[in-house]
Design a protein around this motif. Sequence first.
Motif, PDB file in Angstrom:
ATOM      1  N   THR A  72       0.819  -1.214   0.000  1.00 54.24           N
ATOM      2  CA  THR A  72       0.000   0.000   0.000  1.00 54.24           C
ATOM      3  C   THR A  72       0.850   1.259   0.000  1.00 54.24           C
ATOM      4  O   THR A  72       0.556   2.221  -0.709  1.00 54.24           O
ATOM      5  CB  THR A  72      -0.937   0.013   1.218  1.00 54.24           C
ATOM      6  N   THR A 102      -0.042   0.634  -4.290  1.00 45.34           N
ATOM      7  CA  THR A 102      -1.452   0.974  -4.522  1.00 45.34           C
ATOM      8  C   THR A 102      -1.899   2.255  -3.826  1.00 45.34           C
ATOM      9  O   THR A 102      -2.946   2.800  -4.172  1.00 45.34           O
ATOM     10  CB  THR A 102      -2.366  -0.160  -4.031  1.00 45.34           C
ATOM     11  N   ASP A 104      -3.313   2.481  -1.088  1.00 44.59           N
ATOM     12  CA  ASP A 104      -4.610   2.147  -0.491  1.00 44.59           C
ATOM     13  C   ASP A 104      -5.786   2.555  -1.370  1.00 44.59           C
ATOM     14  O   ASP A 104      -6.862   2.905  -0.871  1.00 44.59           O
ATOM     15  CB  ASP A 104      -4.751   2.751   0.905  1.00 44.59           C
ATOM     16  N   GLU A 109      -5.221  -0.743  -7.188  1.00 42.68           N
ATOM     17  CA  GLU A 109      -5.002  -2.167  -6.943  1.00 42.68           C
ATOM     18  C   GLU A 109      -5.470  -3.005  -8.128  1.00 42.68           C
ATOM     19  O   GLU A 109      -4.801  -3.959  -8.537  1.00 42.68           O
ATOM     20  CB  GLU A 109      -5.728  -2.582  -5.671  1.00 42.68           C
ATOM     21  N   VAL A 129      -5.988  -3.801  -0.257  1.00 42.50           N
ATOM     22  CA  VAL A 129      -6.711  -2.603   0.159  1.00 42.50           C
ATOM     23  C   VAL A 129      -7.934  -2.970   0.996  1.00 42.50           C
ATOM     24  O   VAL A 129      -8.415  -2.174   1.798  1.00 42.50           O
ATOM     25  CB  VAL A 129      -7.124  -1.774  -1.082  1.00 42.50           C
ATOM     26  N   ARG A 227      -3.738   7.629   1.470  1.00 40.10           N
ATOM     27  CA  ARG A 227      -4.138   7.738   0.067  1.00 40.10           C
ATOM     28  C   ARG A 227      -3.472   8.912  -0.642  1.00 40.10           C
ATOM     29  O   ARG A 227      -3.805   9.226  -1.774  1.00 40.10           O
ATOM     30  CB  ARG A 227      -5.663   7.838  -0.024  1.00 40.10           C
TER      31      ARG A 227
END
Length: 351
Positions: A72, A102, A104, A109, A129, A227
Amino acid sequence: MTPRRRATLRDIAAALDLSVNTVSRALAGKDAVSPETRERVRAEAERLGYVPNTMARSLVQGNAMTLGLVITNPSNPFYARLISAIEERGRVHGYALMLMVTEDSVDNERRVVDELMRWGVDGVLAVPVQHGFDHWERLRKSGTPVVLLNRGLPGLETDLVGVDYYDSARQATEHLLAGGARELYLVEEDLDISPVAERVRGFRAVLDEQGVTVRDDHMVKVPTRRREASSQPWDPVDSYEIGRDLAARIGPGAAVLAGNDYFALGVYRAFTEHGLSVPGDVRVAGHGDHAFAAYLAPPLTTVRLPATEVGAMAVDRLLERMSGESEAGSPQRTLLPAELVVRTSTMVGGR
């Protein structure tokens, strides 16, 4: 300036007046080639700067000798240690690592899973995630084994290796109560993921068992930053602002359990500015045992997470699945214990 063309097996063969097949067998150390020929081929390959084309070899052999790792946020100190452990363990077995991030985001993802399928990696280790698993199921059904790290995905039939966050929070909470704390606060990230939920569950379970009341305002949430692309997943300024509010209403003999050491760092400064002593007025414990924890004033009691052990075990589990040794077995869920490291921030009167 024209870039130099990459040397090939054909170039070595032409220079030595040998067949491409002989050169290939010589570099692979096959017995059918004499030691003298192998040495000639090796020397010419070195002179030409020949490097084997791994992608081409993977097309012939049917495997890429590459593991996918989906994280993440690699700036998370726990995941930074996890990446190192996985890379080292994979390298021992001859595998390279393809790292994907990713932040999150479930959209990221899904794109990452598509990329891994296109590259044809041999197996995947992933911190999911935790919002939807159809893309992971598609990857698994394509024949690519998947082992989850640290977070589960209910409904996905695959292995999991992670940390027992329920027990880690229990250890820290029991320690704070045993030290005489009369009211406890939990400072946690505002993110719907299983490690956070498990720490909350462990914290509440101990207090319930010991008859300690937990009001809603004792469960303090720090806004998540996960994020934000390429950011530090936590910033002490967030918990500093929360710590200022806590300092104004916290009672004598209270204790704070922080979901990670960065939250504890912000709380420290807020309490100090408010004239509160750690641990004299307020005990503080964290999670993660990050590099700075032992050097705070006072040194921070925290929970040391087994990142290296999780990484090594996850690679071993994935290799078992890739080899077919565990193909018939049901998915295994393994949560490794964390270790409470007691330092001065929770010690009052030697306790």
